[in-house]
Design a protein around this motif. Sequence first.
Motif, PDB file in Angstrom:
ATOM      1  N   GLY A 124      21.460 -17.982  34.648  1.00 29.83           N
ATOM      2  CA  GLY A 124      21.910 -19.300  35.058  1.00 29.83           C
ATOM      3  C   GLY A 124      21.929 -20.282  33.898  1.00 29.83           C
ATOM      4  N   PRO A 125      21.986 -21.582  34.222  1.00 29.57           N
ATOM      5  CA  PRO A 125      22.013 -22.601  33.177  1.00 29.57           C
ATOM      6  C   PRO A 125      20.785 -22.483  32.275  1.00 29.57           C
ATOM      7  CG  PRO A 125      22.492 -23.557  35.327  1.00 29.57           C
ATOM      8  CD  PRO A 125      22.033 -22.161  35.586  1.00 29.57           C
ATOM      9  N   PRO A 126      20.914 -22.818  30.989  1.00 30.64           N
ATOM     10  CA  PRO A 126      19.778 -22.692  30.064  1.00 30.64           C
ATOM     11  C   PRO A 126      18.565 -23.483  30.550  1.00 30.64           C
ATOM     12  CG  PRO A 126      21.800 -23.137  28.859  1.00 30.64           C
ATOM     13  CD  PRO A 126      22.123 -23.325  30.316  1.00 30.64           C
ATOM     14  N   ALA A 127      17.404 -22.888  30.379  1.00 32.92           N
ATOM     15  CA  ALA A 127      16.163 -23.583  30.700  1.00 32.92           C
ATOM     16  C   ALA A 127      15.806 -24.544  29.570  1.00 32.92           C
ATOM     17  CB  ALA A 127      15.029 -22.573  30.892  1.00 32.92           C
ATOM     18  N   ARG A 128      15.014 -25.541  29.897  1.00 38.36           N
ATOM     19  CA  ARG A 128      14.418 -26.367  28.842  1.00 38.36           C
ATOM     20  C   ARG A 128      13.230 -25.588  28.292  1.00 38.36           C
ATOM     21  NH1 ARG A 128      13.654 -31.461  26.649  1.00 38.36           N
ATOM     22  NH2 ARG A 128      11.487 -32.035  26.192  1.00 38.36           N
ATOM     23  N   GLN A 129      13.264 -25.261  27.005  1.00 38.17           N
ATOM     24  CA  GLN A 129      12.222 -24.463  26.374  1.00 38.17           C
ATOM     25  C   GLN A 129      11.363 -25.340  25.464  1.00 38.17           C
ATOM     26  OE1 GLN A 129      14.444 -20.094  26.297  1.00 38.17           O
ATOM     27  NE2 GLN A 129      13.773 -21.008  24.385  1.00 38.17           N
ATOM     28  N   THR A 130      10.057 -25.245  25.673  1.00 39.85           N
ATOM     29  CA  THR A 130       9.091 -26.002  24.876  1.00 39.85           C
ATOM     30  C   THR A 130       8.119 -25.023  24.246  1.00 39.85           C
ATOM     31  OG1 THR A 130       9.245 -27.896  26.384  1.00 39.85           O
ATOM     32  CG2 THR A 130       7.314 -27.794  24.945  1.00 39.85           C
ATOM     33  N   VAL A 131       7.819 -25.216  22.967  1.00 37.78           N
ATOM     34  CA  VAL A 131       6.842 -24.381  22.273  1.00 37.78           C
ATOM     35  C   VAL A 131       5.665 -25.270  21.891  1.00 37.78           C
ATOM     36  CG1 VAL A 131       6.416 -22.762  20.389  1.00 37.78           C
ATOM     37  CG2 VAL A 131       8.704 -22.925  21.398  1.00 37.78           C
ATOM     38  N   VAL A 155       6.338 -33.432  28.695  1.00 40.69           N
ATOM     39  CA  VAL A 155       7.252 -32.944  27.659  1.00 40.69           C
ATOM     40  C   VAL A 155       7.957 -31.681  28.153  1.00 40.69           C
ATOM     41  CG1 VAL A 155       7.432 -32.028  25.322  1.00 40.69           C
ATOM     42  CG2 VAL A 155       5.910 -33.959  25.773  1.00 40.69           C
ATOM     43  N   VAL A 156       7.217 -30.766  28.768  1.00 39.15           N
ATOM     44  CA  VAL A 156       7.810 -29.534  29.285  1.00 39.15           C
ATOM     45  C   VAL A 156       8.920 -29.852  30.293  1.00 39.15           C
ATOM     46  CG1 VAL A 156       7.364 -27.464  30.659  1.00 39.15           C
ATOM     47  CG2 VAL A 156       5.746 -28.147  28.880  1.00 39.15           C
ATOM     48  N   LEU A 157       8.692 -30.846  31.139  1.00 35.31           N
ATOM     49  CA  LEU A 157       9.673 -31.231  32.158  1.00 35.31           C
ATOM     50  C   LEU A 157      10.798 -32.103  31.606  1.00 35.31           C
ATOM     51  CD1 LEU A 157       7.243 -32.067  35.112  1.00 35.31           C
ATOM     52  CD2 LEU A 157       8.696 -30.036  34.890  1.00 35.31           C
ATOM     53  N   GLY A 158      10.669 -32.531  30.361  1.00 33.61           N
ATOM     54  CA  GLY A 158      11.689 -33.401  29.778  1.00 33.61           C
ATOM     55  C   GLY A 158      11.588 -34.836  30.230  1.00 33.61           C
ATOM     56  N   ARG A 159      10.369 -35.252  30.583  1.00 34.68           N
ATOM     57  CA  ARG A 159      10.159 -36.623  31.058  1.00 34.68           C
ATOM     58  C   ARG A 159       9.532 -37.514  30.021  1.00 34.68           C
ATOM     59  NH1 ARG A 159       8.066 -36.171  37.336  1.00 34.68           N
ATOM     60  NH2 ARG A 159       9.846 -34.982  38.122  1.00 34.68           N
ATOM     61  N   LEU A 202       3.367 -16.553  33.192  1.00 36.70           N
ATOM     62  CA  LEU A 202       3.069 -16.939  34.568  1.00 36.70           C
ATOM     63  C   LEU A 202       4.365 -17.473  35.172  1.00 36.70           C
ATOM     64  CD1 LEU A 202      -0.354 -18.741  34.049  1.00 36.70           C
ATOM     65  CD2 LEU A 202       0.046 -16.395  34.815  1.00 36.70           C
ATOM     66  N   GLY A 203       4.944 -16.699  36.102  1.00 38.08           N
ATOM     67  CA  GLY A 203       6.284 -16.995  36.564  1.00 38.08           C
ATOM     68  C   GLY A 203       7.287 -16.297  35.658  1.00 38.08           C
ATOM     69  N   ASP A 204       8.489 -16.104  36.159  1.00 33.34           N
ATOM     70  CA  ASP A 204       9.529 -15.381  35.420  1.00 33.34           C
ATOM     71  C   ASP A 204      10.323 -16.351  34.554  1.00 33.34           C
ATOM     72  OD1 ASP A 204      11.615 -13.868  34.496  1.00 33.34           O
ATOM     73  OD2 ASP A 204      12.185 -13.048  36.442  1.00 33.34           O
ATOM     74  N   PRO A 205      10.188 -16.278  33.222  1.00 30.28           N
ATOM     75  CA  PRO A 205      10.939 -17.208  32.358  1.00 30.28           C
ATOM     76  C   PRO A 205      12.454 -17.077  32.504  1.00 30.28           C
ATOM     77  CG  PRO A 205       9.183 -16.121  31.127  1.00 30.28           C
ATOM     78  CD  PRO A 205       9.287 -15.421  32.442  1.00 30.28           C
ATOM     79  N   ASP A 206      12.932 -15.889  32.881  1.00 32.96           N
ATOM     80  CA  ASP A 206      14.376 -15.698  32.999  1.00 32.96           C
ATOM     81  C   ASP A 206      14.972 -16.485  34.159  1.00 32.96           C
ATOM     82  OD1 ASP A 206      14.433 -14.047  30.829  1.00 32.96           O
ATOM     83  OD2 ASP A 206      14.561 -12.170  31.961  1.00 32.96           O
ATOM     84  N   ARG A 207      14.134 -16.939  35.100  1.00 34.51           N
ATOM     85  CA  ARG A 207      14.635 -17.627  36.288  1.00 34.51           C
ATOM     86  C   ARG A 207      14.084 -19.043  36.414  1.00 34.51           C
ATOM     87  NH1 ARG A 207      16.750 -14.118  40.140  1.00 34.51           N
ATOM     88  NH2 ARG A 207      16.957 -12.013  39.331  1.00 34.51           N
ATOM     89  N   ALA A 208      13.412 -19.510  35.396  1.00 39.11           N
ATOM     90  CA  ALA A 208      12.763 -20.821  35.467  1.00 39.11           C
ATOM     91  C   ALA A 208      13.689 -21.929  34.966  1.00 39.11           C
ATOM     92  CB  ALA A 208      11.475 -20.809  34.652  1.00 39.11           C
ATOM     93  N   ASP A 209      13.429 -23.134  35.456  1.00 38.75           N
ATOM     94  CA  ASP A 209      14.139 -24.314  34.952  1.00 38.75           C
ATOM     95  C   ASP A 209      13.528 -24.811  33.648  1.00 38.75           C
ATOM     96  OD1 ASP A 209      15.752 -24.499  37.367  1.00 38.75           O
ATOM     97  OD2 ASP A 209      13.931 -25.221  38.358  1.00 38.75           O
TER      98      ASP A 209
END
Length: 581
Positions: free
Chosen positions: A441-448, A577-581, A352-359
């Motif tokens: 762009g800059p690496p996204a924060r990736q959460t599994v 956690v996904v947002l890094g908060r 849902l949304g493009d992971p290649d362009r997400a923050d």
Amino acid sequence: MSGVAGLGAGDRAAGGGAAGDRAAGDRAAGDRAAGGRTAGDRAAGDSGTRSAPGVGDGGYARLWAADPAGWAAAGTAWRGLTGLVDRRAAALDRAAGALRVGWTGAAAGAAGGRIGTLRADLSALAPAAIETDQILSELGGRLRRAKAGLVEAVALADAGGVRIDRRGGVSVAPGRVGPGAAAPPVARVAAAVTAALALAEAADREAAGRLDELTGASRAGWVAPPPPWRPPPGTDPSTVRSWWAGLTPAQRRWLVLHEPTLVGRLDGVPVAARDQANRLLVERRREVLLAERRRLLGRRPRGPLEVAGLARVGAALAGLDALTGRLAGGGQPRAYLLGLDPGGEGRAIVALGDPDRADHVLTYVPGMTAGLADATGELGRAGRVQARCAGLDPTAATAAVLWLDYDAPDFLHEAVLPGQARDAGPALHRFQEGLRATHDGPPARQTVLGHSYGSLVVGSAARDHGLAADALVFVGSPGVGVDRADALRLPSGEVWASTASNDAIRLPPAPDELPRRMVRGLSPLTAVLTGRDDHELWFGHDPADPGFGGRTFPSGRYGHTGYWDPANPALDGMARVVLGR
């Protein structure tokens, strides 16, 4: 289009209808909320007024007027052209068949060749229509976030005694500063307006460039054959990415059109191309299931295996239809199909949304009984985390991926064994590496995130292969295959877990009870507490126990499947956690 200044006309062209009327309302509302001035106020001038770059050409007003939903609707309309292409191509096939029956000779051969060329040209339009949809949907999403940035700027201005005029100029509101009062945040408001306009400008410029490239391709030729080498299965995603980057756009479209099975499954191919390829394969996947149903229906006599097979195929078809509806509909955020396999219980990878362009990118791995039949339900869970992320930070781009690319246990006697989780490890490892390799762009924060047996899949992959992830999250976990967070190859501060107090997964087996329960086919969900360590679960130490060495967030009493309930604090915890908060 030319920057934000072109957005208003673009919205009308995208099918906005009364976009101009709505835009006027948006601008007026924005001015009122920000304490905007009259024309007389503006004529009087402001001491210390700051203007965001680009506002002088009307960019501020045009961003208020922009209609993100109009762009998404235009993308949906373009996507719908693929059905028309399929129908016209089928008609050409029928015409060619009729000619071959009643006409022979050189002229017949020439006519048949011409029809074949027309059909090939027509088929080449399908990936381009999907690509146009991707471009317009992405533009709509970025404009939505830019407008959210303006809303935040208006709120900051209103709270801080600052006003924003109709051209985006920022100044101190009269009478809002008294002796001893804090200085109004004029610079912060101006920076927020600037950031919103910059996001909109970049989105507009990029979309225009990509559409120009497509327009040029329509004149020069959509497709061109690529060099013969292809990455074999299991190729490192970084190698795949380098191979793909070395192809021309026409060669990439040729591969999407002629080798969609290859493109659709290769980790390291960008998300947009995989989505195009897999969408072209949906009907083929449905035909596989329909053929299996016909085969089972033709068996006489029909025994228990055939009855069970028909039930499985029927459920998979229903699940595929539901997933196809989500892919074809105009739901937001746009869905990207990254993998689809109708075999067995069925597999699917959907973003849902493009992971290649997400923050921020969430990869969600579901647990026992997950399959194609309930893929949309599992996708809904990922979507609820994404929606909560958007609520917490509406200006950031968050993509959520359902990763259902493994054989999840169907029965309780399978769920007490780690084999299926272990077997899934290499595929999950490659998928996450692929997300890193293709990101723009800059690496996204990736959460599994793993739920139930899916948490064992995530833990086993991290332990045995490593995961390209910045954080791991486990909810309702029966254990993750290790006894300490530091065995997962991530900093312990980025290993998170939550288990509801009434989640039956907490009930552990006695050491000598496991073999007997495997024979009886009982589940850990129905186990009875024994004298064993309360924090020792089926597959290692409870990751939600402080002794595991990770971090935890709370969950309400919503049982084993309620972590995504809107009222459950666990949903907020996952999003943070996904947002890094």
